[in-house]
Enzyme design. Structure first.
Site, PDB file in Angstrom:
ATOM      1  N   LYS A  78       0.842  -1.208   0.000  1.00  0.00           N
ATOM      2  CA  LYS A  78       0.000   0.000   0.000  1.00  0.00           C
ATOM      3  C   LYS A  78       0.882   1.265   0.000  1.00  0.00           C
ATOM      4  O   LYS A  78       0.569   2.255  -0.663  1.00  0.00           O
ATOM      5  CB  LYS A  78      -0.931   0.006   1.217  1.00  0.00           C
ATOM      6  CG  LYS A  78      -1.975  -1.106   1.145  1.00  0.00           C
ATOM      7  CD  LYS A  78      -2.988  -0.998   2.255  1.00  0.00           C
ATOM      8  CE  LYS A  78      -4.101  -2.010   2.069  1.00  0.00           C
ATOM      9  NZ  LYS A  78      -3.697  -3.417   2.264  1.00  0.00           N
ATOM     10  N   GLY A 195      -8.323  16.363  22.699  1.00  0.00           N
ATOM     11  CA  GLY A 195      -9.677  15.884  22.390  1.00  0.00           C
ATOM     12  C   GLY A 195     -10.568  15.913  23.622  1.00  0.00           C
ATOM     13  O   GLY A 195     -11.762  16.176  23.534  1.00  0.00           O
ATOM     14  N   ASP A 260     -12.829  13.334  31.847  1.00  0.00           N
ATOM     15  CA  ASP A 260     -12.705  12.040  32.533  1.00  0.00           C
ATOM     16  C   ASP A 260     -11.967  12.273  33.837  1.00  0.00           C
ATOM     17  O   ASP A 260     -10.959  12.980  33.853  1.00  0.00           O
ATOM     18  CB  ASP A 260     -11.862  11.048  31.706  1.00  0.00           C
ATOM     19  CG  ASP A 260     -12.595  10.544  30.476  1.00  0.00           C
ATOM     20  OD1 ASP A 260     -13.834  10.583  30.467  1.00  0.00           O
ATOM     21  OD2 ASP A 260     -11.915  10.101  29.525  1.00  0.00           O
TER      22      ASP A 260
END
Ligand code: 8DG
Ligand code: CA
Ligand code: CA
Length: 339
Positions: A78, A195, A260
């Site tokens: 690839k 994030g 979190d």
């Protein structure tokens, strides 16, 4: 968030010479996780992308890539195609596949995993708009994930995490100054944007595996209540004795952020801090190194492996540096763990 975001971590020196190939491989890894649910291939593509990202130069052929650890014949082929044509036909076809695109989209809602995303797509729910018309099909976590879908897609600037860190520390340490609080994840690795926000907290009175209803099992709930009263935490996705997942915001008109919090006993704190600082790829590399040096490490402890392969008792750990010493791994600052 490991989730569905395709990100490329370049090496600490800052530049990823193979970003184009990495992006394609990471998209393939998401496809394997979400559409094929093949976690083996998902990991293989991620590993290959991490190896390429850490190279000090551009890799221009499959043959060259094959020499790198973690890249096999199929991925090398690839890489040849990408190097020669600038794209990969397999990925072009995936982009044209509506089912696969819809699964990826739905799996980007917090709480929606690949299996749930596939179930929804099988019921012809293929857009966020359609999902909003079918909230009865979602559990509590997924409903909150949908409510804040746009907000949770946005990266969190470092400065905002600094402000949230200061608020959390102020309120929790005002309540009890013996708490130790560390923001881990990509923020601790020095990233400009994250994030989500990963807090790790410990307290001398918090011991592992206490019987339910003991005081310490309420400690995390107390922390969450304090931060709700401070109008920082707005929603709870899940809350146990050791782990909180939820949403927070700096002020009523700010963007909602994923937060979190993990509460750990002191003896496990530094293994936890190491693990939740990541990166995921760094953890994998460090764990592999530990095994080669007769130790097994996880998010809780470091244990020696005896000559007969018997895993021994956890060794006492009181800093991150000690973990590196035990497994004879040169210490790396959090900023040097970005791969
Ligand atoms: P981000 O939030 O900015 O996207 O990046 P992050 O902080 O590195 O990722 P995270 O998903 O919040 O996870 C925090 C750390 O937890 C991560 O850097 C390393 C560790 N970790 C693993 N494996 C996994 C995993 O499978 N899932 C999650 N959530 N965390 C993991 O080593
Ligand atoms: Ca996280
Ligand atoms: Ca994070």
């Amino acid at each position: 968030m490991i989730n569905n975001k395709v990100t490329v971590n370049s090496i600490t020196s800052g530049f990823n010479y193979n970003e184009d190939i990495c992006c394609i491989l990471l998209e393939l890894s998401e496809y394997e996780k979400n559409t094929n649910r093949n976690l083996f291939k998902y990991e293989a593509y991620k590993r290959a992308a991490a190896v390429l990202a850490s190279q000090p130069k551009k890799i221009t052929s499959g043959k060259e890539a094959l020499k790198l650890k973690g890249i096999g014949a199929k991925i090398a082929k690839k890489i040849d195609e990408i190097s020669q044509t600038g794209k990969l036909e397999k990925l072009e076809n995936i982009h044209k596949d509506d089912r696969s695109q819809a699964i990826n989209l739905l799996a980007s809602v917090s709480g929606v995993g690949p299996a749930k995303a596939q179930l929804l797509v099988d019921e012809n729910i293929t857009s966020i708009e359609q999902l909003r018309q079918n909230i009865d099909k979602l559990n509590h976590h997924q409903q909150i994930g949908l409510k804040y879908y746009d907000d949770f897609q946005k990266k969190i600037p470092r400065m905002e995490i600094e402000q949230i860190e200061a608020i959390v520390k102020k309120h929790i340490l005002d309540f009890d100054k013996e708490f130790v609080i560390t923001v881990c994840g990509s923020y601790r690795r020095g990233k400009a944007e994250s994030g989500d926000i990963d807090f790790l907290i410990t307290h001398p009175s918090f011991k592992k595996k206490r019987k339910k209803s003991s005081d310490s099992s309420n400690l995390l709930k107390k922390i969450v209540h304090i931060l709700e009263d401070a109008q920082l935490i707005t929603d709870t996705l899940s809350l146990g004795d050791t782990k909180f997942m939820g949403a927070c915001r700096l002020s009523p008109d700010s963007v909602a952020r994923r937060l979190d919090i993990r509460l750990l006993p002191q003896g496990q704190y530094y293994c936890g801090v190491l693990y939740f600082t990541g990166s995921d790829m760094f953890n994998k590399a460090m764990r592999a190194h530990a095994l080669e040096h007769g130790h097994t490490i996880n998010e809780y402890c470091v244990r020696p492996i005896g000559s007969l392969g018997v895993v021994g008792e956890a060794v006492p750990i009181s800093s991150e540096e000690e973990i590196f010493e035990y497994i004879q791994y040169p210490y790396k600052t959090p900023e040097e763990r970005n791969y």
